[in-house]
Design an enzyme around this catalytic site. Structure first.
Site, PDB file in Angstrom:
ATOM      1  N   HIS A 101     166.445  57.001  20.061  1.00 31.96           N
ATOM      2  CA  HIS A 101     166.352  58.460  20.046  1.00 31.96           C
ATOM      3  C   HIS A 101     167.770  59.017  20.150  1.00 31.96           C
ATOM      4  CE1 HIS A 101     162.112  59.324  19.891  1.00 31.96           C
ATOM      5  NE2 HIS A 101     161.850  58.433  20.848  1.00 31.96           N
ATOM      6  N   ASP A 131     170.393  64.146  16.759  1.00 31.50           N
ATOM      7  CA  ASP A 131     169.250  64.570  15.946  1.00 31.50           C
ATOM      8  C   ASP A 131     169.614  65.695  14.991  1.00 31.50           C
ATOM      9  OD1 ASP A 131     167.575  62.732  17.059  1.00 31.50           O
ATOM     10  OD2 ASP A 131     166.432  64.143  18.268  1.00 31.50           O
TER      11      ASP A 131
END
Length: 353
Positions: A101, A131
């Site tokens: 992540h 991200d």
């Protein structure tokens, strides 16, 4: 979402373990469900590819190839296709197949180790760095650049957009500073909060102001506005403890908004630290985006002729409508839709709580 705001027709293909779309990012998109393990599903995807400029995918390396959605197969269908793979670690390397992540990509990219206090563990800046910046913005930039190049060459190409790569690129200035006076270690240096001229200070009401008075003129204006007397050398680390104590004591004497009013029009780089629910009423945001809603961020940047526009948000399954518009028979479109069964919530959906 960025590309849809700029006028792109965006069709999001889901199914299997893809999970549900993030509502805040779903605007301007149509959602279709395809089972790419079936011949009908792959044929429907290939029809989409025939008429598309760009395909983005976020599988682990090799998965798209196995389900008939790899670049080599699709480029034979549409040689002008710009194909962008967005992954955490990229298509090659020992971590290419590893799960991760934002926090992991920021860590491996050398950014997370520079964030947070010197006497505590690193602190991730939400999931903005890898991200959205290293991943989403890098991919959008690459796609637009590839489309621009295609106007000259007539050919599409493959983009390997890795979030770690985006982090590495953004850290260029800070890598050069690492270990030197401006960034000797985590929590130390000019931009980490240890320098009193670049720090947040609590106010009398418990809220905060942000101070970014790095340059001499800005710091002199800050010191004068606070009526603290002779201006010290704020760039000398030997003075930082005393300067920090004096600024802390000064800002603690008034509420945050009182300080915002005091520094309005003063070139000292002092602003209130706003929370999301306060943005709509803040003058700068209200002037540029009247009616601002944190639930639907404004389309950016501001264009002089071709204004970006936030599209309608509709996450309903549009598979049959999209495919029949592209010439797929109604029978096949219905069969694909029924076979896909809608996006299963086995992947991470947002919010996870």
């Amino acid at each position: 979402m960025l590309l849809a705001d700029l006028g792109a027709e965006v069709i999001a293909v889901g199914g299997g373990r893809s999970g549900l779309p993030v509502p805040a990012l779903a605007r301007g998109k149509q959602f279709v469900t395809l089972d790419l393990k079936t011949a009908d599903g792959r044929a429907a995807l290939h029809r989409l590819v025939e008429v598309s400029d760009v395909l983005m995918e976020g599988f682990r390396p090799g998965v798209a190839d196995r389900i008939g959605a790899g670049y080599e197969e699709l480029r034979r269908i549409n040689p002008r296709l710009v194909y962008c793979s967005v992954t955490g670690y990229g298509q090659t390397g020992p971590l290419a197949q590893a799960a991760g992540h934002d926090i992991n990509y920021a860590a491996v990219g050398g950014a997370l180790g520079t964030f947070g206090p010197a006497d505590g563990p690193p602190v991730p800046p939400l999931n903005l760095l890898a991200d959205f910046a290293g991943g989403g913005l890098l991919a959008a930039f690459g796609i637009v650049s590839a489309l621009y190049e295609r106007e000259r060459s007539g050919a599409g190409q493959y983009l390997d957009a890795a979030m770690v790569d985006g982090v590495l690129s953004m850290m260029g200035m800070n890598f050069a500073d690492w270990g030197h006076r401006s960034l000797p270690a985590r929590g130390e240096g000019v931009l980490t909060g240890s320098m009193p001229a670049y720090r947040c200070y609590p106010c009398a009401d418990g809220r905060h102001v942000a101070v970014g008075a790095l340059e001499n003129a800005f710091f002199a204006n800050l010191w004068a506005a606070l009526e603290l007397g002779e201006v010290p050398d704020h760039l000398d680390p030997d003075n930082w403890t005393e300067i920090g104590e004096r600024l802390t004591a000064a800002f603690a004497t008034r509420d945050r908004d009182a300080w915002a009013e005091r520094f309005a029009g003063v070139d000292a780089c002092v602003t209130p630290v706003l929370e999301p629910h306060e943005l709509a009423g803040f003058g700068q945001i209200k002037e540029r985006y009247d009616g601002f809603d944190p639930g639907s961020v404004p389309p950016v940047p501001v264009f002089s002729r071709t204004a970006a526009r936030a599209g309608h948000t509709d996450t309903a399954d549009a598979t049959e409508a999209v495919l029949t518009r592209l010439g797929v028979s109604a029978d096949v479109a219905r069969r694909v839709t029924a076979g896909g069964g809608g996006p299963a919530v086995t992947g991470l959906s947002w919010p996870p709580l």
